[in-house]
Design an enzyme around this catalytic site. Structure first.
Site: not given
Ligand code: NDP
Length: 297
Positions: A53, A97, A120
């Site tokens: 990412k 994460q 997200d």
């Protein structure tokens, strides 16, 4: 029928190219898009994802602020990191994460992220807004990526029977909400199957579009696929394979060769949905920066 491949790598590269153009426009307007990335613990897969990412952000002109901590961190310290990123005007998106190490509450951490920076799309406010049809809500990257793959392949979803296998909060559940939306690239009739579903094959064989996100290697066999279906395999599973240098291979949740005999279109693993997840995360981040820069169309 032998299926054509939906090339997620190629479509993701197109999206990343579009993101780079938009990021440049933001920068020219004085707002360099920024993504805060929080990684806790030493899960090897998480480290790989975060590395990918960060690299993709750099290529697209998105600045990253990585916060890496070991698994000894307390919940309060982790929440303080999120608060700090929420307050940072140079940060337009925050990614924590998952999974977090045992003992840390993902639910609380996800809920602490400013919904305006929740690229997200896991914050309950964004999930609720999305479900209610608010197109300004950030959509979770993986299901949004699946929708985009289907759209860019030119497959008609309106009125189609979409069968989704899996009901997790990060894939199956939001996927069903997205495909139900009153919008041209959704408008589907949706069935969601899960581990308690009886006669899974009878359900999956109804799917004109079959989306599988279960985490069980090759659960969906060829005879569970409707002739001519569009098959999207979200699963990424490590399967032992001594013939490979690493001792394993990656397998999807669909038995690819068998399913490809019946499907009209199919994604491969790797190279299908995976690259789309990162591309959509970048797209959400640049969208957030555009809002900040007053550039959102
Ligand atoms: P979860 O484990 O959170 O959810 C799995 C879902 O599958 C659950 O709803 C479960 O049912 C259902 N399920 C499990 N076994 C069966 C079965 N035998 N028959 C029918 N349904 C079953 O997984 P995720 O949604 O997080 O991930 C699914 C897969 O997608 C994994 O392989 C993961 O690695 C991959 N993934 C890939 C991403 C990408 O970027 N390509 C991103 C995210 C995930 P129940 O609810 O009843 O337990």
């Amino acid at each position: 029928m032998t299926a054509r491949i939906i090339d997620g790598k190629k479509i993701a590269a197109e999206i990343r190219g579009e993101v780079a153009v938009r990021a440049k426009a933001c920068a020219e307007a004085g707002v360099v898009p920024g993504l805060g990335v929080v990684l806790v613990g030493d899960d090897p897969a998480s480290r790989v994802y975060v590395g990918m990412k960060t690299k993709a952000c750099a290529e697209a002109g998105i600045r990253t602020r990585d916060v890496i901590r070991n698994s000894e961190i307390s919940q309060a310290e982790l929440l303080a990191i999120v608060d700090d990123l929420n307050e940072d005007p140079g940060i337009h998106g925050i990614l924590v994460q998952l999974p977090l190490p045992r003992g840390l509450s993902e639910h609380e951490v996800t809920g602490r992220i400013d919904p305006a920076k929740d690229v997200d799309g896991f914050h309950p406010v964004n999930q609720g807004r999305m479900t209610q049809g608010d197109s300004s809500a950030f959509r979770p990257a993986t299901p949004a990526g699946v929708q985009e793959l289907i759209r860019r392949t030119g497959v008609e979803t309106s009125g189609a029977h979409v069968v989704i296998v899996g009901r997790s909060n990060i894939v199956g559940m939001p996927m069903s909400a997205i495909m139900l939306q009153k919008e041209p690239t959704a408008n589907a009739t949706v069935t969601v199957a899960h581990s308690r579903t009886r006669d899974l094959g009878a359900i999956t064989r109804q799917g004109e579009i079959l989306i599988v996100a279960v985490g069980v290697p090759e659960l969906v066999r060829g005879d569970m696929v409707r002739e001519g279906a569009v098959v999207i395999d979200v699963g990424v599973n490590r399967v032992e394979d001594p013939s490979r240098p690493k001792g394993y291979r990656l397998a999807g949740d669909v038995a690819f060769e068998e399913a490809a005999e019946r499907a009209s279109w199919i994604t491969a693993v790797p190279g299908g949905v995976g690259p789309m997840t990162i591309a959509m995360l970048l797209r959400n981040t640049v969208r957030s920066a555009e809002r900040m820069a007053g550039l959102e169309s």
